[in-house]
Design a protein around this motif. Sequence first.
Motif: not given
Length: 483
Positions: A6-7, A69-76, A471-473
């Motif tokens: 999905p990402i 976790r997907q939300a964090f990864l997609l945002t960055a 979100t990045v760290l």
Amino acid sequence: MIDLRPIAAVLGVLLAILGTTMMIPALVDLVAGQPDFVVYVAASAVTMFVGFSLWLAGRSSEVERLDLRQAFLLTAASWVVLSAFASIPFMWSQTQLPFADAYFEAMSGLTTTGATVISNLDTRPPGILIWRAFLHWYGGIGIIVFAIAFLPMLQIGGMQLFRAESSDKSEKLLPRAAQMAKSILGTYLVLSLACAIVYAMCGMSIFDAVAHAMATISTGGFSTHDASIGYFHSAAIDYAAVVFMIAGSLPFVLYVRVLAGDFSRLVANTEVRLFLALVLLFTLISFIEQVRGNIAQGETALRYALFNVVSIMSTTGFVTVDFTHWGTPTDTLYFILLFLGACTGSTAGGLKTFRLAIVGSALVQHLKRIVYPNGVFPVRYGGAPIGDDVVASVLSFIFLYLGTFAVLALVINALGFDMVTAFSASVTAVANVGPGLGPVIGPATNFVALPDSVIWILSFGMLMGRLELFTVLVLFLPRFWMR
């Protein structure tokens, strides 16, 4: 393992949109008779091909909800990947920037920072100028969606406080989140169009008006001239810029409420009132400093003060005069302003005004507990008590914000730059403001003199600041990648 499909699909859609919009500078250069239009067509083809490939690889017949976790990864990943492809025109066009500088310029555009490494803007082809402005505009609407949709869910830096403002489940602002996004996009378009019309009425050319409108509403700051807004030498344009920079600094969810007939929300909002109060306070201080230092008098001093304070606090970074020659008190004042930022749910960066309000309330609570140890004094925001989790989240964010700024500044200083350049470069990147202080990166210059090592550090700082640090760290934690 994290399901990346999905990402990949969402990234593919975003890249396809970005590739499609590359035809805008292509058409501008084609009309202007510039050969660079071929560059944008080629860059568009590459970006759209990769975008459609990712979408095909990640699409599914089922509608999937992104987990945390997907939300964090997609945002960055969105800002990192989009910046990489947005940098292609800067490398292939007549600007011929190396990859480090091109990526810096693209990241600065999409994060609406406004720091630039391109000189001689007055003689550049119109395509590259409109592309820079459009990156601001594209990144600005993305930032708004990110701020109202993802951040409350991620509970970063007290953003969970705004879940009620952005969730359609809590207050039923609109029947569906998609309708809210459509309303916010409509508001964004209307403000951009209004800004362009006002700029044109004040004396800008149509091209300059459109480019500066996109940079103003997104609180980005890229200009079509090296002298920025100061190029026009127009009080009317200065005041118009102030109005629309403030408009871009206010929560866009509140605009939707105003359009729905709830006018009281905009003036009753605690964060909006505090932001405007701070603008007035610092404008008054700057005005007094100019009069005392015999820098400017009367309306001119007031206009310079108001414009510079709004430009920095809104994190736009437009410039009319080089305020670094006004003396130490003004430098100190504007250095402090670099940290603050504007409102949540706007296109502006910085600490955000609501965090200042919560820290102030927490400090008052602590002082009351010292005087009355057995008293009960809740921390309040907007007249309502807030939980300890929000206070802890805000304090943690501010500590990390200041720590990130200090670390980046010390690294830049260790690479051979003076403290003023190092500290102002660090905070202007993390706060997404744009111009720094001092002779190297001050408002009268740009970032072209910095080596690649510092350019990459500041690109990372812009990403960190725009995505609220955590979100990045969090991606660097091993546990994040474990089941």
